[in-house]
Design a protein around this motif. Structure first.
Motif, PDB file in Angstrom:
ATOM      1  N   GLY A  14      95.283 -29.162 -69.162  1.00 56.91           N
ATOM      2  CA  GLY A  14      95.640 -28.047 -70.191  1.00 56.91           C
ATOM      3  C   GLY A  14      96.108 -26.909 -69.393  1.00 56.91           C
ATOM      4  N   PHE A  15      96.276 -25.767 -69.896  1.00 54.88           N
ATOM      5  CA  PHE A  15      96.737 -24.333 -69.408  1.00 54.88           C
ATOM      6  C   PHE A  15      95.915 -23.699 -68.188  1.00 54.88           C
ATOM      7  CE2 PHE A  15      96.736 -19.631 -70.389  1.00 54.88           C
ATOM      8  CZ  PHE A  15      97.515 -19.431 -69.306  1.00 54.88           C
ATOM      9  N   ILE A  16      94.819 -23.580 -68.569  1.00 57.57           N
ATOM     10  CA  ILE A  16      94.220 -22.773 -67.422  1.00 57.57           C
ATOM     11  C   ILE A  16      93.423 -23.645 -66.443  1.00 57.57           C
ATOM     12  CG2 ILE A  16      92.208 -21.224 -66.927  1.00 57.57           C
ATOM     13  CD1 ILE A  16      92.113 -20.341 -69.927  1.00 57.57           C
ATOM     14  N   ASP A  64      90.476 -35.493 -68.076  1.00 53.90           N
ATOM     15  CA  ASP A  64      91.382 -34.722 -69.154  1.00 53.90           C
ATOM     16  C   ASP A  64      91.416 -36.058 -70.439  1.00 53.90           C
ATOM     17  OD1 ASP A  64      92.979 -31.962 -69.774  1.00 53.90           O
ATOM     18  OD2 ASP A  64      93.207 -33.689 -71.242  1.00 53.90           O
ATOM     19  N   ALA A  65      91.520 -35.753 -71.635  1.00 56.21           N
ATOM     20  CA  ALA A  65      91.372 -36.823 -72.652  1.00 56.21           C
ATOM     21  C   ALA A  65      93.045 -37.124 -73.117  1.00 56.21           C
ATOM     22  CB  ALA A  65      90.746 -36.442 -73.670  1.00 56.21           C
ATOM     23  N   THR A  70      94.988 -34.959 -75.032  1.00 56.24           N
ATOM     24  CA  THR A  70      94.908 -34.593 -76.444  1.00 56.24           C
ATOM     25  C   THR A  70      96.371 -33.977 -76.516  1.00 56.24           C
ATOM     26  OG1 THR A  70      94.317 -32.441 -76.485  1.00 56.24           O
ATOM     27  CG2 THR A  70      92.523 -33.855 -76.545  1.00 56.24           C
ATOM     28  N   GLY A  84      97.255 -31.708 -74.071  1.00 56.82           N
ATOM     29  CA  GLY A  84      96.898 -32.114 -72.547  1.00 56.82           C
ATOM     30  C   GLY A  84      98.211 -32.584 -71.879  1.00 56.82           C
ATOM     31  N   ASP A 100      87.441 -38.911 -72.145  1.00 51.18           N
ATOM     32  CA  ASP A 100      86.859 -37.840 -73.162  1.00 51.18           C
ATOM     33  C   ASP A 100      85.559 -37.230 -72.066  1.00 51.18           C
ATOM     34  OD1 ASP A 100      84.970 -36.580 -75.039  1.00 51.18           O
ATOM     35  OD2 ASP A 100      86.723 -37.352 -76.335  1.00 51.18           O
ATOM     36  N   ILE A 101      85.200 -35.983 -72.158  1.00 54.49           N
ATOM     37  CA  ILE A 101      84.049 -35.347 -71.422  1.00 54.49           C
ATOM     38  C   ILE A 101      82.735 -35.937 -72.018  1.00 54.49           C
ATOM     39  CG2 ILE A 101      84.993 -33.112 -70.619  1.00 54.49           C
ATOM     40  CD1 ILE A 101      83.950 -32.024 -73.223  1.00 54.49           C
ATOM     41  N   PHE A 140      86.663 -26.749 -68.434  1.00 53.74           N
ATOM     42  CA  PHE A 140      87.678 -26.185 -69.331  1.00 53.74           C
ATOM     43  C   PHE A 140      88.071 -26.956 -70.489  1.00 53.74           C
ATOM     44  CE2 PHE A 140      88.831 -24.797 -64.810  1.00 53.74           C
ATOM     45  CZ  PHE A 140      89.026 -23.574 -65.000  1.00 53.74           C
ATOM     46  N   SER A 163      91.331 -25.983 -78.457  1.00 54.22           N
ATOM     47  CA  SER A 163      91.305 -24.427 -78.089  1.00 54.22           C
ATOM     48  C   SER A 163      92.186 -23.650 -79.099  1.00 54.22           C
ATOM     49  CB  SER A 163      91.642 -24.260 -76.716  1.00 54.22           C
ATOM     50  OG  SER A 163      93.043 -24.624 -76.599  1.00 54.22           O
ATOM     51  N   THR A 188      84.383 -32.111 -79.736  1.00 55.35           N
ATOM     52  CA  THR A 188      84.617 -31.656 -78.333  1.00 55.35           C
ATOM     53  C   THR A 188      83.737 -30.856 -77.731  1.00 55.35           C
ATOM     54  OG1 THR A 188      86.565 -32.847 -78.187  1.00 55.35           O
ATOM     55  CG2 THR A 188      86.246 -31.162 -76.950  1.00 55.35           C
ATOM     56  N   SER A 191      84.154 -20.040 -70.863  1.00 60.08           N
ATOM     57  CA  SER A 191      84.030 -19.676 -72.290  1.00 60.08           C
ATOM     58  C   SER A 191      85.056 -18.475 -72.834  1.00 60.08           C
ATOM     59  CB  SER A 191      82.523 -19.315 -72.767  1.00 60.08           C
ATOM     60  OG  SER A 191      82.320 -19.034 -74.243  1.00 60.08           O
ATOM     61  N   TYR A 232      86.708 -22.546 -84.265  1.00 64.44           N
ATOM     62  CA  TYR A 232      86.872 -22.497 -82.994  1.00 64.44           C
ATOM     63  C   TYR A 232      85.855 -21.520 -82.294  1.00 64.44           C
ATOM     64  CZ  TYR A 232      88.775 -21.084 -78.169  1.00 64.44           C
ATOM     65  OH  TYR A 232      88.676 -20.858 -77.109  1.00 64.44           O
ATOM     66  N   LYS A 283      82.878 -22.877 -79.666  1.00 68.71           N
ATOM     67  CA  LYS A 283      82.733 -22.254 -78.314  1.00 68.71           C
ATOM     68  C   LYS A 283      81.221 -21.633 -78.041  1.00 68.71           C
ATOM     69  CE  LYS A 283      85.080 -22.174 -75.230  1.00 68.71           C
ATOM     70  NZ  LYS A 283      85.468 -23.258 -74.001  1.00 68.71           N
ATOM     71  N   ASN A 308      94.162 -15.477 -71.796  1.00 68.65           N
ATOM     72  CA  ASN A 308      94.878 -15.550 -70.703  1.00 68.65           C
ATOM     73  C   ASN A 308      96.489 -15.795 -71.015  1.00 68.65           C
ATOM     74  OD1 ASN A 308      93.143 -17.409 -68.245  1.00 68.65           O
ATOM     75  ND2 ASN A 308      92.238 -16.219 -69.576  1.00 68.65           N
TER      76      ASN A 308
END
Ligand SMILES: NC(=O)c1ccc[n+]([C@@H]2O[C@H](COP(=O)([O-])OP(=O)(O)OC[C@H]3O[C@@H](n4cnc5c(N)ncnc54)[C@H](O)[C@@H]3O)[C@@H](O)[C@H]2O)c1
Length: 323
Positions: free
Chosen positions: A10-12, A33-34, A36, A39, A54-55, A71, A75, A90, A113, A141, A145, A171
């Motif tokens: 993902g991004f970050i 990373d899964a 999704t 991703g 998956d985590i 991460f 999101s 998730t 977070s 969301y 979190k 971000n």
């Protein structure tokens, strides 16, 4: 150090892996990373070991890992309005399973977070959220979190798991999925399409360049107090309407490309973090000026169509579908 970085397609997370290998070339990194819809394997730097999982099922990838940096998350606030269950599965249960696996493996756990766990601030509120502010999430969301943060702290208090949490502002930067506001507006503007701005367009966000966020996590991983939470913010605020205008102006496009759409339910007015603690205790501060960072980011999207064009079909939400 040997790191397992989850959600790094993902991004970050993908920016974090690039940042880490630049600054700590003798460390090793595994990405989990899964994949999704958010991703993208193409965001992970070449040569980095990749585990597609998956985590919730990550235990087998933790052998020999010194620290997990988490991460991985669903999101996107707008998508959470339409499919909240994926967010709790998730963000809460997945995080708990990863905490449990880290405990069994004896790994340090750093959790990423968001400022959104505190709910929102009035547009004219002179204050900012501190690490002591009460959690008042208002959307699925945000609530998921918040649940994850509580689980991370519970694993520290109950089992002594060595944890740290960073709570970050919004971000921006390269490799962000084109559903989020800056890449959404930029990639639409680059295609000559209207920019959808919510009716309450004065709502503001605090903006931090992703590399400054990565540097903050670096400081916390090296010198942060175990069990502590650190806010990571720039103090620089801009409204969604400001962003739309800035992006159109930078691309030399007319402002009448801005189109008003109905507000998302539970749309927060404003978030602002007091990040005194990380600045005074760990000597972190942002280094990338917002105006320069935004220009560079827009240029990146102009020059990297091959990265974002294939993602357009995957966009999960039609903004305004709840009206
Ligand atoms: N983007 C922001 O402005 C911002 C600000 C503060 C905090 N955060 C937090 O930072 C983290 C990363 O955000 P992002 O913007 O990079 O998100 P993103 O949506 O770009 O990336 C999330 C990644 O997690 C992966 N993922 C999702 N579910 C998974 C699962 N069950 N198992 C393994 N991988 C899974 C996805 O495939 C994707 O690669 C999130 O936890 C988010 O809450 C983001």
């Amino acid at each position: 150090m040997h790191l397992l970085v989850t959600g790094a397609a993902g991004f970050i997370g993908s920016n974090f892996v690039r940042y880490w290998l630049r600054h700590h070339p003798s460390d090793t990194v595994v990405v989990l990373d899964a994949l999704t819809y958010a991703g993208n394997r193409a965001s992970v730097p070449d040569g980095v070991e990749f585990v597609h999982a998956d985590i919730a099922d990550a235990a087998y990838a933790l052998t020999g890992v010194d620290a997990v940096v988490n991460f991985a998350a669903e999101s996107h606030n707008s998508r959470a309005v339409q499919d909240p269950q994926a967010f709790f599965t998730t963000n809460v249960l997945g995080t708990q399973r990863l905490l449990e696996a880290s405990r069994r493996a004896g790994a340090r756990f750093h959790h990423v977070s968001t400022c959104e766990v505190y709910g929102d601030l009035a547009l004219d509120d002179p204050g900012a959220f501190t690490e002591e502010s009460p959690y008042r999430p208002r959307t699925p969301y945000n609530a998921s979190k918040a649940g994850a943060d509580h689980a991370v702290r519970a694993y520290h208090e109950t089992y002594g798991l060595p944890v740290t949490i960073t709570v970050c502002a919004n971000n921006y930067g390269p490799y962000q999925f084109p559903e989020k506001v800056i890449p959404l507006f930029t990639t639409r503007a680059l295609r000559g399409l209207p920019l959808p701005v919510y009716r309450s367009s004065a709502n503001r966000r605090e903006w931090l360049h992703v590399d400054d966020h990565c540097a903050a996590i670096d400081r916390v991983l090296h010198d942060g107090r175990l069990g502590a939470t650190y806010h990571v913010g720039s103090g620089v605020e801009a409204s969604v309407a400001d962003l739309a205008v800035s992006i159109l102006d930078r691309l030399g496009l007319p402002r009448d490309l801005i189109e008003t759409v109905p507000d998302r339910p539970g749309h927060d007015r404003r978030y602002l973090l007091d990040s005194t603690l990380i600045r005074s205790e760990l000597g972190w501060q942002p280094t990338i000026d917002f105006e320069q960072g935004l220009t560079k980011t827009i240029t990146w999207y102009e020059e990297n169509r091959a990265w974002w064009e294939p993602l357009l079909d995957r966009a999960a939400v039609n903004e305004g579908a709840w009206a």
